[in-house]
Write an enzyme that holds these catalytic residues in place. Structure first.
Site, PDB file in Angstrom:
ATOM      1  N   SER A 119      -4.549   1.940  -6.801  1.00 49.77           N
ATOM      2  CA  SER A 119      -4.019   2.430  -8.132  1.00 49.77           C
ATOM      3  C   SER A 119      -5.056   1.956  -8.976  1.00 49.77           C
ATOM      4  O   SER A 119      -4.763   2.669 -10.157  1.00 49.77           O
ATOM      5  CB  SER A 119      -2.726   1.607  -8.194  1.00 49.77           C
ATOM      6  OG  SER A 119      -1.841   2.177  -7.205  1.00 49.77           O
ATOM      7  N   HIS A 140      -6.926   9.159  -5.060  1.00 52.59           N
ATOM      8  CA  HIS A 140      -5.607   8.412  -5.560  1.00 52.59           C
ATOM      9  C   HIS A 140      -4.233   9.699  -5.556  1.00 52.59           C
ATOM     10  O   HIS A 140      -4.423  10.464  -6.395  1.00 52.59           O
ATOM     11  CB  HIS A 140      -5.884   7.827  -7.060  1.00 52.59           C
ATOM     12  CG  HIS A 140      -4.689   7.095  -7.586  1.00 52.59           C
ATOM     13  ND1 HIS A 140      -4.426   7.136  -8.867  1.00 52.59           N
ATOM     14  CD2 HIS A 140      -3.591   6.439  -6.910  1.00 52.59           C
ATOM     15  CE1 HIS A 140      -3.152   6.336  -9.053  1.00 52.59           C
ATOM     16  NE2 HIS A 140      -2.660   5.843  -8.121  1.00 52.59           N
ATOM     17  N   GLU A 152      -6.165  12.008  -7.863  1.00 48.84           N
ATOM     18  CA  GLU A 152      -7.307  11.572  -8.588  1.00 48.84           C
ATOM     19  C   GLU A 152      -8.636  11.476  -7.835  1.00 48.84           C
ATOM     20  O   GLU A 152      -8.350  10.486  -6.762  1.00 48.84           O
ATOM     21  CB  GLU A 152      -6.964  10.362  -9.592  1.00 48.84           C
ATOM     22  CG  GLU A 152      -7.022  10.337 -11.017  1.00 48.84           C
ATOM     23  CD  GLU A 152      -6.621   9.182 -11.818  1.00 48.84           C
ATOM     24  OE1 GLU A 152      -6.001   8.084 -11.027  1.00 48.84           O
ATOM     25  OE2 GLU A 152      -6.562   9.284 -12.953  1.00 48.84           O
ATOM     26  N   ASN A 190      -3.288   5.589 -14.225  1.00 44.12           N
ATOM     27  CA  ASN A 190      -2.488   4.235 -14.250  1.00 44.12           C
ATOM     28  C   ASN A 190      -2.990   3.287 -15.557  1.00 44.12           C
ATOM     29  O   ASN A 190      -2.429   2.559 -16.010  1.00 44.12           O
ATOM     30  CB  ASN A 190      -2.886   3.152 -13.074  1.00 44.12           C
ATOM     31  CG  ASN A 190      -1.902   3.816 -11.966  1.00 44.12           C
ATOM     32  OD1 ASN A 190      -0.732   4.437 -12.520  1.00 44.12           O
ATOM     33  ND2 ASN A 190      -2.294   3.767 -10.872  1.00 44.12           N
TER      34      ASN A 190
HETATM   35  P1  NAI Z   1       3.489  -0.741   0.690  1.00 42.19           P
HETATM   36  O1  NAI Z   1       3.764  -1.911   0.261  1.00 42.19           O
HETATM   37  O2  NAI Z   1       4.748   0.365   0.759  1.00 42.19           O
HETATM   38  O3  NAI Z   1       2.601  -0.233   2.055  1.00 42.19           O
HETATM   39  C1  NAI Z   1       1.669  -0.923   2.335  1.00 42.19           C
HETATM   40  C2  NAI Z   1       1.284  -1.072   4.117  1.00 42.19           C
HETATM   41  O4  NAI Z   1       0.103  -1.460   4.301  1.00 42.19           O
HETATM   42  C3  NAI Z   1       2.262  -1.654   4.795  1.00 42.19           C
HETATM   43  O5  NAI Z   1       3.074  -0.948   5.632  1.00 42.19           O
HETATM   44  C4  NAI Z   1       1.489  -2.970   5.435  1.00 42.19           C
HETATM   45  O6  NAI Z   1       1.869  -3.276   6.525  1.00 42.19           O
HETATM   46  C5  NAI Z   1       0.217  -2.327   5.422  1.00 42.19           C
HETATM   47  N1  NAI Z   1      -0.974  -3.063   5.684  1.00 42.19           N
HETATM   48  C6  NAI Z   1      -1.267  -4.015   5.081  1.00 42.19           C
HETATM   49  N2  NAI Z   1      -2.375  -4.696   5.447  1.00 42.19           N
HETATM   50  C7  NAI Z   1      -2.850  -3.636   6.427  1.00 42.19           C
HETATM   51  C8  NAI Z   1      -4.020  -3.978   7.412  1.00 42.19           C
HETATM   52  N3  NAI Z   1      -4.932  -4.863   7.083  1.00 42.19           N
HETATM   53  N4  NAI Z   1      -4.030  -3.019   8.279  1.00 42.19           N
HETATM   54  C9  NAI Z   1      -3.078  -1.968   8.378  1.00 42.19           C
HETATM   55  N5  NAI Z   1      -2.026  -2.024   7.737  1.00 42.19           N
HETATM   56  C10 NAI Z   1      -1.925  -2.844   6.780  1.00 42.19           C
HETATM   57  O7  NAI Z   1       2.486  -0.058  -0.430  1.00 42.19           O
HETATM   58  P2  NAI Z   1       2.077   1.343  -1.223  1.00 42.19           P
HETATM   59  O8  NAI Z   1       3.274   1.502  -2.086  1.00 42.19           O
HETATM   60  O9  NAI Z   1       2.160   2.271  -0.016  1.00 42.19           O
HETATM   61  O10 NAI Z   1       0.694   1.225  -1.555  1.00 42.19           O
HETATM   62  C11 NAI Z   1      -0.553   1.407  -0.934  1.00 42.19           C
HETATM   63  C12 NAI Z   1      -1.509   1.567  -1.775  1.00 42.19           C
HETATM   64  O11 NAI Z   1      -1.161   3.062  -2.523  1.00 42.19           O
HETATM   65  C13 NAI Z   1      -1.974   0.561  -2.765  1.00 42.19           C
HETATM   66  O12 NAI Z   1      -3.114   0.433  -2.947  1.00 42.19           O
HETATM   67  C14 NAI Z   1      -1.082   1.129  -3.893  1.00 42.19           C
HETATM   68  O13 NAI Z   1      -1.661   0.618  -5.201  1.00 42.19           O
HETATM   69  C15 NAI Z   1      -1.533   2.791  -3.945  1.00 42.19           C
HETATM   70  N6  NAI Z   1      -0.514   3.452  -4.459  1.00 42.19           N
HETATM   71  C16 NAI Z   1       0.686   3.154  -4.568  1.00 42.19           C
HETATM   72  C17 NAI Z   1       1.456   4.093  -5.370  1.00 42.19           C
HETATM   73  C18 NAI Z   1       3.039   3.894  -5.325  1.00 42.19           C
HETATM   74  O14 NAI Z   1       3.852   4.532  -6.313  1.00 42.19           O
HETATM   75  N7  NAI Z   1       3.522   2.868  -4.490  1.00 42.19           N
HETATM   76  C19 NAI Z   1       1.116   5.446  -6.133  1.00 42.19           C
HETATM   77  C20 NAI Z   1      -0.201   5.397  -5.920  1.00 42.19           C
HETATM   78  C21 NAI Z   1      -1.181   4.553  -5.170  1.00 42.19           C
END
Ligand code: NAI
Length: 286
Positions: A119, A140, A152, A190
């Site tokens: 993000s 993104h 993005e 963001n």
């Molecule tokens: P989340 O916390 O829902 O999911 C992250 C996942 O990554 C978890 O299931 C976790 O077990 C997994 N994970 C962590 N380390 C790992 C590894 N070494 N190998 C494999 N899996 C691993 O997080 P979310 O919200 O899906 O965010 C993910 C990315 O997307 C972040 O960089 C966030 O900034 C970005 N993002 C999030 C948005 C949102 O609205 N939540 C919008 C746009 C981007």
């Protein structure tokens, strides 16, 4: 990049959405997380979202089954070998992402593109962990991925133009609208959106208005489809905090300091919808 399976690493809110839209575009996806349970949870969530589409006559059950058949679960990075495009969507923590990218390198060919769904973390910082920074790019997506049209596409100083062009074509092929931006903390989206959320948290903590009233002001007064605090709950308060920290450290200006209340809520485990409690309370289905 036209053939072969797309790897999605991290099966959380974003990874499950990314896997879904890629699978709906008839591309094979390998969805990777740290345990079979975490991948399974994402696959169940995708199935539920698709079933809702079928119930609304927006998809046939045959299309749903062929989409589901395009998604394979995995827990090991070596299974990504041979993938022409890997999108990482793990936690928004530079150390977690750098570590993951390092571990991924033995399984990336020099032609494979690695994309980060970060993000706000600079793509150039993350590219220090990859063997081929010219094939590393920001991709993104927005939440919820199946609904939001924008991608993005972030180009670092090392990203080759061909890499950007391939990601632009891929984004179009999966039904998204790509916008190419240069690498800078928070990119465009963001840098504008999350400081507004952060300011809403300051307003709440200063007692200027209730959560509901702050959200109503922005919905009815600025025509935002969601208020900033309900949007923070949807995004995840931890992600919002990480974005503010990246803006604060990356741009070096105090106007980007995270609201103390945001930090306290994250420390208390009140992360929004994903924990059923943020600025609002949610039922178990979130
Ligand atoms: P989340 O916390 O829902 O999911 C992250 C996942 O990554 C978890 O299931 C976790 O077990 C997994 N994970 C962590 N380390 C790992 C590894 N070494 N190998 C494999 N899996 C691993 O997080 P979310 O919200 O899906 O965010 C993910 C990315 O997307 C972040 O960089 C966030 O900034 C970005 N993002 C999030 C948005 C949102 O609205 N939540 C919008 C746009 C981007």
């Amino acid at each position: 990049m036209n053939g072969g399976f797309v790897g999605v690493i991290g099966a959380g809110i974003m990874g499950s959405g990314i896997a879904q839209v890629v699978a709906q575009a008839q591309r094979s996806v390998l969805l990777v997380d740290r345990s079979p349970e975490l991948v399974e949870r994402a696959i169940v969530a995708i199935r539920e979202r698709l079933a809702r589409r079928v119930a609304q006559d927006r998809m046939t059950s045959q299309e749903m089954e062929s989409t589901m058949a395009n998604i394979r679960p995995a827990t090991r990075l070596d299974e990504l070998k041979g993938s022409p495009l890997m999108v990482e969507a793990v936690y928004e923590d530079p150390q977690v992402k750098l570590q993951l990218l390092r571990e991924l390198q033995p399984f990336c060919s020099k032609d494979a593109i690695v994309a980060s769904n970060t993000s706000a973390i600079p793509i150039s910082l993350l590219s220090s962990a990859v063997a081929y920074p010219q094939r590393f790019v920001g991709m993104h997506f927005f939440n919820p991925v199946p609904v939001m049209k924008l991608v993005e596409v972030i180009k670092s100083i090392s990203t080759r133009d061909e890499t950007v062009e391939e990601i632009v074509s891929f984004s179009l092929a999966i039904g998204k609208t790509p916008v190419v931006v240069s690498d800078s903390p928070g990119f465009v989206s963001n840098r504008l959106l999350v400081p507004m959320i952060n300011e809403a948290v300051f307003a709440l903590s200063e007692g200027i208005a209730s959560s509901e009233d702050i959200d109503t002001v922005m919905k009815l007064g600025a025509n935002n489809p969601m208020g900033p605090l309900e949007l923070a709950d949807l995004i995840g308060l931890d992600t919002c905090l990480h974005v503010m920290e990246a803006l604060h450290s990356g741009l070096g200006e105090d106007k980007y300091r995270p609201a103390p209340m945001l930090r306290r809520m994250v420390e208390s485990g009140l992360l929004g919808r994903k924990t059923n409690q943020g600025f609002y309370e949610y039922g178990n289905s979130g």
